[in-house]
Write a protein that holds these residues in place. Structure first.
Motif, short mmCIF file in Angstrom:
data_model
loop_
_atom_site.label_atom_id
_atom_site.label_comp_id
_atom_site.label_asym_id
_atom_site.label_seq_id
_atom_site.Cartn_x
_atom_site.Cartn_y
_atom_site.Cartn_z
N SER A 53 -42.99 -28.82 -56.98
CA SER A 53 -42.86 -27.42 -56.56
C SER A 53 -42.19 -27.32 -55.19
CB SER A 53 -44.24 -26.77 -56.51
OG SER A 53 -44.16 -25.46 -56.02
N ASP A 54 -42.61 -28.16 -54.27
CA ASP A 54 -42.00 -28.14 -52.94
C ASP A 54 -40.55 -28.62 -52.98
OD1 ASP A 54 -44.35 -27.15 -51.95
OD2 ASP A 54 -45.02 -29.05 -51.06
N TRP A 55 -40.24 -29.56 -53.86
CA TRP A 55 -38.86 -30.03 -54.01
C TRP A 55 -37.97 -28.89 -54.52
CZ3 TRP A 55 -35.48 -33.56 -52.66
CH2 TRP A 55 -34.30 -33.69 -53.40
N TRP A 56 -38.45 -28.17 -55.52
CA TRP A 56 -37.65 -27.08 -56.10
C TRP A 56 -37.39 -25.98 -55.08
CZ3 TRP A 56 -41.17 -27.84 -60.79
CH2 TRP A 56 -40.62 -28.81 -61.63
N LYS A 57 -38.26 -25.83 -54.11
CA LYS A 57 -38.04 -24.84 -53.06
C LYS A 57 -36.83 -25.19 -52.20
CE LYS A 57 -42.88 -23.52 -52.75
NZ LYS A 57 -44.12 -23.61 -51.96
N LEU A 58 -36.46 -26.47 -52.19
CA LEU A 58 -35.27 -26.88 -51.43
C LEU A 58 -33.97 -26.50 -52.14
CD1 LEU A 58 -36.28 -30.48 -50.27
CD2 LEU A 58 -36.33 -28.36 -48.94
N SER A 59 -34.05 -26.19 -53.42
CA SER A 59 -32.89 -25.79 -54.23
C SER A 59 -31.79 -26.86 -54.26
CB SER A 59 -32.33 -24.46 -53.74
OG SER A 59 -33.28 -23.45 -53.86
N VAL A 60 -32.18 -28.09 -54.43
CA VAL A 60 -31.22 -29.18 -54.58
C VAL A 60 -30.77 -29.19 -56.03
CG1 VAL A 60 -30.90 -31.68 -54.41
CG2 VAL A 60 -32.37 -30.49 -52.78
N PRO A 61 -29.46 -29.31 -56.30
CA PRO A 61 -28.99 -29.34 -57.69
C PRO A 61 -29.67 -30.46 -58.49
CG PRO A 61 -27.14 -29.17 -56.17
CD PRO A 61 -28.36 -29.41 -55.34
N SER A 62 -30.12 -30.13 -59.68
CA SER A 62 -30.82 -31.12 -60.50
C SER A 62 -29.86 -32.21 -60.95
CB SER A 62 -31.46 -30.45 -61.72
OG SER A 62 -30.48 -29.93 -62.55
N GLY A 63 -30.41 -33.40 -61.11
CA GLY A 63 -29.64 -34.54 -61.58
C GLY A 63 -28.75 -35.18 -60.55
N SER A 64 -28.78 -34.67 -59.31
CA SER A 64 -27.96 -35.30 -58.27
C SER A 64 -28.55 -36.67 -57.94
CB SER A 64 -27.88 -34.41 -57.03
OG SER A 64 -29.15 -34.08 -56.55
N SER A 65 -27.70 -37.55 -57.50
CA SER A 65 -28.11 -38.94 -57.27
C SER A 65 -28.93 -39.09 -56.00
CB SER A 65 -26.88 -39.83 -57.17
OG SER A 65 -26.17 -39.82 -58.37
N PRO A 66 -29.97 -39.90 -56.06
CA PRO A 66 -30.72 -40.22 -54.84
C PRO A 66 -29.81 -40.89 -53.82
CG PRO A 66 -31.93 -40.92 -56.78
CD PRO A 66 -30.57 -40.53 -57.23
N SER A 67 -30.10 -40.70 -52.55
CA SER A 67 -29.21 -41.22 -51.50
C SER A 67 -29.47 -42.69 -51.18
CB SER A 67 -29.36 -40.39 -50.23
OG SER A 67 -30.68 -40.45 -49.75
N ASN A 68 -30.61 -43.24 -51.61
CA ASN A 68 -30.91 -44.64 -51.32
C ASN A 68 -31.99 -45.17 -52.28
OD1 ASN A 68 -33.50 -43.79 -50.23
ND2 ASN A 68 -32.37 -43.13 -48.42
N HIS A 69 -32.30 -46.46 -52.15
CA HIS A 69 -33.31 -47.08 -53.03
C HIS A 69 -34.69 -46.45 -52.84
CE1 HIS A 69 -30.76 -50.06 -54.77
NE2 HIS A 69 -30.51 -50.70 -53.64
N TYR A 70 -35.01 -46.10 -51.61
CA TYR A 70 -36.33 -45.53 -51.34
C TYR A 70 -36.52 -44.22 -52.09
CZ TYR A 70 -40.54 -44.33 -48.74
OH TYR A 70 -41.84 -44.00 -48.41
N GLU A 71 -35.53 -43.35 -52.01
CA GLU A 71 -35.62 -42.08 -52.74
C GLU A 71 -35.64 -42.34 -54.24
OE1 GLU A 71 -33.41 -37.80 -53.50
OE2 GLU A 71 -32.54 -39.16 -52.00
N SER A 72 -34.84 -43.28 -54.69
CA SER A 72 -34.82 -43.62 -56.12
C SER A 72 -36.20 -44.09 -56.59
CB SER A 72 -33.76 -44.70 -56.37
OG SER A 72 -33.67 -44.99 -57.73
N GLY A 73 -36.85 -44.91 -55.78
CA GLY A 73 -38.20 -45.37 -56.11
C GLY A 73 -39.20 -44.24 -56.16
N TYR A 74 -39.07 -43.29 -55.25
CA TYR A 74 -39.96 -42.12 -55.23
C TYR A 74 -39.82 -41.32 -56.53
CZ TYR A 74 -41.61 -37.42 -54.09
OH TYR A 74 -42.23 -36.19 -54.12
#
Length: 121
Positions: A53-74
């Motif tokens: 829910s908090d992520w969707w509040k940021l309005s980041v386009p869905s399916g965009s690539s994570p910026s690093n391994h840490y985000e990918s792991g999350y």
């Protein structure tokens, strides 16, 4: 007034990175606590819902690539937890290994594994 997501400016990478830095350790700790019986499965599911829910509040386009391994792991851990039912998470040692290894990586305990590839929702 209704605002279309496409008319909003792009979310800054710093804001995204801060979101991941704030939320990933909390998800990892909640996950490990659930596996050890200290936190209920329902509480873990509520945590996952709040994170999304908090992520969707940021309005980041869905399916965009994570910026690093840490985000990918999350994202890998969050998607995995969202897809599992209680008996699958708590009753399957292979799934517990995958989940705990990813959670430990997010806490800096283990190394990144190539299979921890997640995508942004």
């Amino acid at each position: 007034m209704l605002t279309l997501i496409s008319s909003r400016p792009d979310t800054s990478s710093e804001l995204i990175d801060q979101h991941i830095a704030d939320y990933a350790p909390a998800l990892a700790l909640s996950t490990l606590a659930t596996l050890s019986g200290e936190v209920s499965y329902d509480s873990l599911k509520k945590t996952c819902t709040e994170h999304l829910s908090d992520w969707w509040k940021l309005s980041v386009p869905s399916g965009s690539s994570p910026s690093n391994h840490y985000e990918s792991g999350y994202w890998y851990l969050l998607h995995l937890l969202e897809s599992l039912e209680e008996h699958e998470l708590l009753g399957n040692t292979f799934i517990q290994f995958k989940v705990s290894t990813t959670a430990q990586y997010l806490l800096g305990i283990t190394e990144y594994q190539n299979k921890m590839q997640g995508t942004r929702p």
